[in-house]
Design a protein around this motif. Sequence first.
Motif, short mmCIF file in Angstrom:
data_model
loop_
_atom_site.label_atom_id
_atom_site.label_comp_id
_atom_site.label_asym_id
_atom_site.label_seq_id
_atom_site.Cartn_x
_atom_site.Cartn_y
_atom_site.Cartn_z
N ASP A 299 -27.97 1.55 -25.82
CA ASP A 299 -27.76 2.57 -25.05
C ASP A 299 -27.31 3.93 -25.85
N PRO A 302 -29.04 7.35 -24.62
CA PRO A 302 -28.52 8.13 -23.47
C PRO A 302 -27.12 8.46 -23.60
N ARG A 303 -26.26 7.88 -24.55
CA ARG A 303 -25.08 8.30 -24.96
C ARG A 303 -24.86 9.46 -25.64
N PHE A 306 -29.21 12.07 -25.17
CA PHE A 306 -29.66 12.78 -23.94
C PHE A 306 -28.35 13.07 -23.20
N ASP A 307 -27.16 12.76 -23.80
CA ASP A 307 -25.92 13.16 -23.20
C ASP A 307 -25.67 12.54 -21.66
N GLU A 308 -25.99 11.45 -21.45
CA GLU A 308 -26.12 10.79 -20.03
C GLU A 308 -24.69 10.40 -19.71
N TYR A 309 -23.77 10.56 -20.66
CA TYR A 309 -22.37 9.83 -20.60
C TYR A 309 -21.14 11.02 -20.64
N GLU A 310 -21.63 12.11 -19.83
CA GLU A 310 -20.91 13.30 -20.49
C GLU A 310 -19.23 13.24 -19.94
#
Length: 337
Positions: A299, A302-303, A306-310
């Motif tokens: 992950d 994503p982390r 792609f900054d999916e854990y803002e």
Amino acid sequence: MEYPVRYKTHISETKSFDIVSSSLPDTWIIRELTERDYGIDLYVEIVNDDGRVTGDLIALQIKSKKSFKFNKKGNTSLSGVKRSTLNYWEGLPVPVFVLYVNLDDKNVYWCNIKGDRREGSFYGESSKIKLTFNKSYDISEQGLRILVYTYFFEKRWGDIESSIERSLMSFSSLGPLVLMCKRKKGREICSTSIQYLLIDHYEHYTILSRYLLHKKTKYLPHWYKRNMELQKNIKTNVELNFSYELIKEMLSDFVSDYRDCIICAYKLVTEVQKEYFLNKKPFLVAHLKSRPHTFIMDDWFPRYYFDEYENETMFPEKLFFKDFSEFDCDLEDIEYT
């Protein structure tokens, strides 16, 4: 009446030297030694295709046998080499190769002593060691290309080892650095500190990518030139400091391969060459054992990219010195994908 005797070993030695001399490229410079009792028979200087003599020196020990065969794996071995000779080879400041000459068919095969040592071939306390030769590593055109590549790998091993250590110990800063840079406006100019951190990672990447992934990279001057182009396009004062537009382009180009380099380096230190690094870099191995690289799990993109854990990464600069340990219990289930 007594006369000097020319023993068979002397005849074999002369034959093997003649075979080696005729097998190596004509442009290479062969420097035969008068003293050969310590484990080196020749120094060979590699000459570039354009004729440049650049001081690239290989130390060679020549062994020969009337005839030998390879097993199903394509390997053959040579026993009886003194461990004291191995110790001497390892202490030399140039890469050392042993050539094994088949006197019957006049084929020559080679092994890389320092590389084999890192792979664990010579561990133990025995007074004699065994060398292994692979059928693919000969003095054919293809075999020589591999030899030259292996030579340059060994010549740069000090830099490679340093980049392995420094990149593994600083990789936790890459994710937060990526987040900080991707959240900035493109025209904004980065600070010198940010640029230094980025360049430090990139220089490790250029070395590791070339020698661990066998991939060519764009060298740093390319990015400085590209930065000037981008700043001229927006009609701003040209600065040495990078714009975040350039940094985002740079990250897109290298960060995925750099992560692959880290995974490769991690496996070298903790698995493939663990005994070597335990001896050479014991504190590095100890750190990786106590705090494994949980942040190269699947992950990571994503982390951090792609900054999916803002919600978890609202303040990435605070993550620079955070020691990720909350995932350690899950390590056995994590794959480096």
